[in-house]
Design an enzyme around this catalytic site. Structure first.
Site, PDB file in Angstrom:
ATOM      1  N   GLY A 199       1.092  -1.339  -0.051  1.00  0.00           N
ATOM      2  CA  GLY A 199      -0.104  -0.062   0.179  1.00  0.00           C
ATOM      3  C   GLY A 199       0.794   1.263   0.068  1.00  0.00           C
ATOM      4  O   GLY A 199       0.152   2.365  -0.124  1.00  0.00           O
ATOM      5  N   GLU A 256      -4.228   2.558 -12.166  1.00  0.00           N
ATOM      6  CA  GLU A 256      -4.828   1.479 -12.291  1.00  0.00           C
ATOM      7  C   GLU A 256      -6.225   1.975 -12.045  1.00  0.00           C
ATOM      8  O   GLU A 256      -6.422   2.758 -10.935  1.00  0.00           O
ATOM      9  CB  GLU A 256      -4.687   0.291 -11.222  1.00  0.00           C
ATOM     10  CG  GLU A 256      -4.234  -1.001 -11.832  1.00  0.00           C
ATOM     11  CD  GLU A 256      -3.798  -1.855 -10.754  1.00  0.00           C
ATOM     12  OE1 GLU A 256      -2.831  -2.629 -11.049  1.00  0.00           O
ATOM     13  OE2 GLU A 256      -4.478  -2.222  -9.965  1.00  0.00           O
ATOM     14  N   LYS A 257      -7.395   1.702 -12.506  1.00  0.00           N
ATOM     15  CA  LYS A 257      -8.820   1.989 -12.536  1.00  0.00           C
ATOM     16  C   LYS A 257      -9.118   1.309 -10.989  1.00  0.00           C
ATOM     17  O   LYS A 257      -8.442   0.084 -10.663  1.00  0.00           O
ATOM     18  CB  LYS A 257      -9.757   1.201 -13.525  1.00  0.00           C
ATOM     19  CG  LYS A 257     -10.832   1.332 -13.107  1.00  0.00           C
ATOM     20  CD  LYS A 257     -11.838   2.407 -14.162  1.00  0.00           C
ATOM     21  CE  LYS A 257     -13.472   2.490 -13.513  1.00  0.00           C
ATOM     22  NZ  LYS A 257     -13.489   3.733 -13.039  1.00  0.00           N
ATOM     23  N   TYR A 258      -9.585   2.147 -10.173  1.00  0.00           N
ATOM     24  CA  TYR A 258     -10.064   1.840  -8.776  1.00  0.00           C
ATOM     25  C   TYR A 258     -11.263   0.833  -8.711  1.00  0.00           C
ATOM     26  O   TYR A 258     -12.255   1.788  -9.102  1.00  0.00           O
ATOM     27  CB  TYR A 258     -10.102   2.942  -7.722  1.00  0.00           C
ATOM     28  CG  TYR A 258     -10.217   2.450  -6.379  1.00  0.00           C
ATOM     29  CD1 TYR A 258      -9.570   1.574  -5.751  1.00  0.00           C
ATOM     30  CD2 TYR A 258     -11.328   3.041  -5.551  1.00  0.00           C
ATOM     31  CE1 TYR A 258      -9.852   1.030  -4.353  1.00  0.00           C
ATOM     32  CE2 TYR A 258     -11.614   2.868  -4.460  1.00  0.00           C
ATOM     33  CZ  TYR A 258     -10.995   1.669  -3.941  1.00  0.00           C
ATOM     34  OH  TYR A 258     -11.242   1.358  -2.436  1.00  0.00           O
ATOM     35  N   LYS A 313      -4.069  -8.038   5.460  1.00  0.00           N
ATOM     36  CA  LYS A 313      -4.820  -9.043   5.630  1.00  0.00           C
ATOM     37  C   LYS A 313      -5.016  -9.417   7.048  1.00  0.00           C
ATOM     38  O   LYS A 313      -4.034  -9.303   7.900  1.00  0.00           O
ATOM     39  CB  LYS A 313      -4.695 -10.260   4.852  1.00  0.00           C
ATOM     40  CG  LYS A 313      -4.433 -10.026   3.185  1.00  0.00           C
ATOM     41  CD  LYS A 313      -3.755 -10.942   2.523  1.00  0.00           C
ATOM     42  CE  LYS A 313      -3.356 -10.627   0.938  1.00  0.00           C
ATOM     43  NZ  LYS A 313      -2.356 -11.483   0.352  1.00  0.00           N
ATOM     44  N   GLU A 371      -2.548 -12.918  -7.404  1.00  0.00           N
ATOM     45  CA  GLU A 371      -3.620 -12.210  -6.538  1.00  0.00           C
ATOM     46  C   GLU A 371      -4.607 -11.444  -7.510  1.00  0.00           C
ATOM     47  O   GLU A 371      -3.974 -10.678  -8.668  1.00  0.00           O
ATOM     48  CB  GLU A 371      -3.030 -10.939  -5.876  1.00  0.00           C
ATOM     49  CG  GLU A 371      -2.219 -11.692  -4.482  1.00  0.00           C
ATOM     50  CD  GLU A 371      -1.722 -10.746  -3.585  1.00  0.00           C
ATOM     51  OE1 GLU A 371      -1.584 -11.306  -2.395  1.00  0.00           O
ATOM     52  OE2 GLU A 371      -1.750  -9.427  -3.792  1.00  0.00           O
ATOM     53  N   ARG A 395       6.418 -16.097  -3.057  1.00  0.00           N
ATOM     54  CA  ARG A 395       6.804 -16.557  -1.843  1.00  0.00           C
ATOM     55  C   ARG A 395       5.862 -17.654  -1.286  1.00  0.00           C
ATOM     56  O   ARG A 395       4.625 -17.377  -1.946  1.00  0.00           O
ATOM     57  CB  ARG A 395       7.187 -15.765  -0.840  1.00  0.00           C
ATOM     58  CG  ARG A 395       6.023 -14.536  -0.863  1.00  0.00           C
ATOM     59  CD  ARG A 395       5.896 -13.692   0.508  1.00  0.00           C
ATOM     60  NE  ARG A 395       4.650 -13.229   0.680  1.00  0.00           N
ATOM     61  CZ  ARG A 395       4.205 -12.185   0.184  1.00  0.00           C
ATOM     62  NH1 ARG A 395       4.918 -11.444  -0.626  1.00  0.00           N
ATOM     63  NH2 ARG A 395       2.960 -11.702   0.545  1.00  0.00           N
TER      64      ARG A 395
END
Lengths: 461, 171
Positions: A166, A201-203, A238, A276, A294
Site C-alpha cells: 500500500g 489502475e482503475k479503482y 490481511k 492475486e 513466496r
C-alpha cells in the site's frame, strides 16, 4: 543432483517454526539464524541448531544477506528457506545463495525480478491472456495521468512500480486531486522503494481480494490449489483469510485458476507462488493484481481444504521432485478460515503491544490448528511485526468453520500482552461476514465505526 | 600479447592474479575458477599448517532435543547460543559479526597475539571473515590475554566471546 539434507531457515516467528516442522516431517535437518532478540525463541529451540547472526535490528540480522549465507555455508546447509517477508522476494539474496552453491527454496532470481516489477508483471499477465485492470504503463507527468483518467475514468489509483504493502499508493476521485496525489505517491514510492515510478489502475469499488495458490516444479508442471479470499483487510493488511471464497463459483474458479496457471507457466515458475486478483462483486469480473513469489502467511487455509503441506512441497520442489499434488481435478474439502492474531490493542488504534506473555493456552481439537512461535513466558520483542499466531479452523462448510473459529478464539487464553483475538471474534460474528458479503473496504468503512471493544468496558464497570 | 589458457583466463589475467597474490602478503593462496585450480605458496611457508581457508566438511549440527508437539509449545531448554559465564574480573572480547575466526593475519603467519601477552586496546587480535571479506578485530580493551575461547578457523556467531582479557594486568 545431491539431495537437500539440511535447510537453513532465514526467518523468524511462526513461519520459522512452520518450516522446521515441515523439514522434520520429510527427514531434513534445519539450522536457524537468529538475532540476539530471538535466542530463546521457539524456532531456535526446535531447530537442530541455532546460530546467532546479528543484533535485533533486522537490517543487521534477518536482512543481512552476507551473514545469512555465511552462516548457512559454515553450518553445512545445502538449501535456504526464506519464509515470507524479510528476504523472501529479494532477487539479490536468491542469487547470492545459488552463487554460493546453496539452493534457494523459491523461484529463480529472474522470476522474482520479473514479478517484483509491477508494470512488467502486468505486461506478462496481459501476454498470458490474464485480465488486467484498465490503466496505464509508467506515468511520468501529471499530464499523462490526466490523459489516462480521461480514458478510464475516476476513481483511479496511483501505484508504485516497485510497490507493495500500500505504499506509494493513492486513490484519486476527481480531476482536481490528480496533481497532489501524483506528487504524494511519487515521494512516498521514492522513500519506500528508492524508485519513484508510478502507474495507474482503475479503482474497482467494492472489490474482493481473491488469490490463487500455484506450485510449479523444475519439470515444467504447474498446478493450482484453488483460491483464498482475503477481503477482510485493514490498511491493505490481511486479517482474515478463507478457502474457498464465498463469492467464487466453480466457473469463476476455473477461469481464475487457469489464468494463474498460464501466467506461472509463461514464467517457467518453480516453487510456491500466489497470483492475486481483485474480484468485482457487482460485475463478477476479475483482474490481475500481482504475483507473490513466496509462501504466503495465509497458506494454511489452502492446506486444510486440499490436504497438502505447501512448505514441505516447496522443499521437495527445490530438491528436483515433481509436484505430487493437485495433478488431477481439484477437490476442495469443506471450508477453512484463518485469523491472524496480532499483539496489538484494537481500541488504541491497533497500537503494538509487545512484552512478556504470562499465560498462553492455545486451543486444540479436531479441525483446529494454531501456527505460532509463542509459549508461556515468551517475550514478544518490539523489533519485528506484531503477528503472534494464526488460528486456523476447518469445518465441513462455511457456517461450521465460522462456529469453530468462534470457539477456538474463545479458548485462546493469552495474558501479559494485548491481542486482537476479541476483535476477530466480533468480526466473524458480524452479519456481513457471516453472509460472505465482505469487500476490502468493509472493515474500515462498515465494521470499525460500529465496533465497541467487548471486555474492557465490562471489566471497568 | 594475450593468450587463451583454455579456462577463459588470458595470460594477462594470470599475471594479474600472480601480482595480486604477490602484493597480498599472504603466504599461501588458493584460487578456484571453474575447473581451474591455482595453489600458490611462498617458499618457506608451511602448507596447511594453520588457517585452513578452504571450507571443511560440513560440521554436524548439534544433537537435537526431541521436538515438543505443537499442542504443547513449551519446549525444554536446548542448545541455543547461551552467553558463556565470564570469570569475574575478566573482560570478554566478543565477535561483532558472524563469520570465520582466524587468529593470524594470513595462513602460516604467527598469530596476532598469544595467550599471556599484554596488549593495548588498539591491538589487532583476530580476523573474522564474512563472505570473503576479512575484518580485523581490535581488542578494544587493554590487558593481558588470558585465554582464547575459539579454535582457529571455527565459525563464530554474532556476540560470541572470542577471548578473555585481564584488564588489571595492563602494562
Amino acid at each position: 543432483m545431491r539431495h537437500i539434507r539440511r535447510v537453513f531457515v532465514a526467518n523468524r516467528g511462526e513461519i520459522a517454526v512452520r518450516i522446521i516442522h515441515a523439514c522434520r516431517k520429510i527427514g531434513v535437518e534445519t539450522v536457524i539464524g537468529v538475532s540476539t532478540a530471538d535466542r530463546e525463541s521457539l524456532g531456535a529451540r526446535l531447530a537442530d541448531r541455532a546460530v546467532c547472526i546479528g543484533p535485533p535490528a533486522s537490517v543487521s540480522s534477518y536482512l543481512n544477506k552476507d551473514a545469512l549465507v555465511q552462516a548457512a555455508l559454515s553450518t553445512g546447509c545445502d538449501a535456504v528457506h526464506p519464509g515470507y517477508g524479510f528476504l523472501a522476494e529479494n532477487s539479490a539474496f536468491a542469487r547470492l545463495c545459488t552463487d554460493n552453491g546453496l539452493r534457494f527454496i523459491g523461484p529463480s532470481a529472474e522470476a522474482i525480478e520479473a514479478m517484483g516489477d509491477k508494470i512488467n508483471a502486468i505486461a506478462a499477465a496481459k501476454k498470458a491472456g490474464v485480465p488486467t485492470v484498465p490503466g496505464s504503463d509508467h506515468v511520468m507527468r501529471v499530464a499523462d495521468a490526466l490523459a489516462t483518467a480521461a480514458r478510464i475514468g475516476y476513481p483511479f489509483l496511483f501505484k508504485a512500480r516497485a510497490g507493495g504493502g500500500g505504499r506509494g499508493m493513492r486513490i484519486v476521485r476527481a480531476e482536481n486531486e490528480v496533481e497532489e496525489a501524483f506528487n504524494g505517491a511519487t515521494m512516498e514510492a521514492r522513500a519506500a522503494f528508492g524508485n519513484d515510478a508510478l502507474y495507474i489502475e482503475k479503482y474497482v469499488e467494492s472489490a474482493r481480494h481473491i488469490e490463487i495458490q500455484v506450485l510449479g516444479d523444475q519439470h515444467g508442471n504447474v498446478v493450482h490449489l484453488g483460491e483464498r479470499d482475503c477481503s477482510v483487510q485493514r490498511r491493505h493488511q490481511k486479517l482474515i483469510e478463507e478457502s474457498p471464497s464465498p463469492a467464487v463459483t466453480p466457473q469463476i474458479r476455473d477461469a481464475m485458476s487457469s489464468a494463474a496457471v498460464r501466467l506461472a507457466q509463461d514464467q517457467s515458475y518453480v516453487g510456491a507462488g500466489t497470483v492475486e486478483f481483485i474480484f468485482d462483486s457487482a460485475t463478477r469480473e476479475f483482474y490481475f493484481l500481482e504475483m507473490n513469489t513466496r509462501v504466503q502467511v495465509e497458506h494454511p487455509v489452502t492446506e486444510m481444504v486440499t490436504g497438502t503441506d505447501i512448505v514441505a512441497e516447496q522443499v521437495r520442489i527445490a530438491d528436483g521432485d515433481e509436484v505430487a499434488i493437485g495433478r488431477g481435478p481439484l477437490r476442495l474439502d469443506g471450508h477453512a478460515i484463518e485469523c491472524r492474531i496480532n499483539a496489538e490493542m484494537p481500541e488504541a488504534g491497533f497500537r503494538p503491544s509487545p512484552g512478556r506473555i504470562d499465560e498462553w493456552d492455545a486451543p486444540v481439537g479436531e479441525g483446529v490448528r494454531v501456527d505460532t512461535h509463542c509459549f508461556p513466558g515468551y517475550f514478544v520483542p518490539p523489533f519485528y511485526d506484531s503477528m503472534i499466531a494464526k488460528v486456523i479452523v476447518h469445518g465441513r462448510d462455511r457456517p461450521d468453520a465460522v462456529r469453530r473459529m468462534d470457539q477456538a478464539l474463545s479458548r485462546l487464553r493469552i495474558s501479559g500482552i494485548a491481542t486482537t483475538a476479541a476483535f476477530h471474534r466480533a468480526v466473524i460474528a458480524h452479519p456481513d461476514f457471516q453472509q460472505g458479503r465482505v469487500t476490502t473496504d468493509w472493515l474500515e468503512r462498515r465494521f470499525m465505526p460500529g465496533y465497541a471493544p467487548p471486555q474492557r468496558s465490562e471489566a471497568a464497570a | 600479447m594475450t593468450k587463451e589458457t583454455g579456462t577463459g583466463l588470458t595470460q594477462d589475467d594470470v599475471e594479474r592474479i600472480l601480482r595480486l597474490i604477490d602484493e597480498s602478503g599472504y603466504d599461501e593462496v588458493r584460487i578456484e575458477y571453474g575447473d581451474l585450480k591455482v595453489h600458490v605458496r611462498r617458499h618457506g611457508a608451511i602448507g596447511e599448517a594453520s588457517g585452513a581457508q578452504t571450507p571443511a566438511a560440513p560440521p554436524p549440527p548439534a544433537p537435537s532435543a526431541p521436538p515438543p508437539s505443537a499442542s504443547a509449545p513449551a519446549p525444554q531448554q536446548r542448545a541455543t547460543p547461551k552467553p558463556a559465564a565470564i570469570p569475574e574480573g575478566l573482560v570478554a572480547i566478543r565477535a561483532p559479526m558472524l563469520g570465520t575466526f582466524y587468529r593470524a593475519p594470513s595462513p602460516g603467519a604467527p598469530p596476532f597475539v598469544e595467550e599471556g601477552a599484554v596488549i593495548s586496546a588498539d591491538a589487532p587480535v583476530c580476523i573474522i571473515e564474512v563472505m570473503k571479506l576479512f575484518n580485523t578485530l581490535k581488542a578494544g580493551t587493554s590487558g593481558k590475554v588470558v585465554r582464547f575461547l575459539v579454535e582457529n578457523g571455527a565459525m563464530v556467531e554474532f556476540d560470541q566471546p572470542l577471548l578473555l582479557v585481564d584488564p588489571r594486568a595492563a602494562g
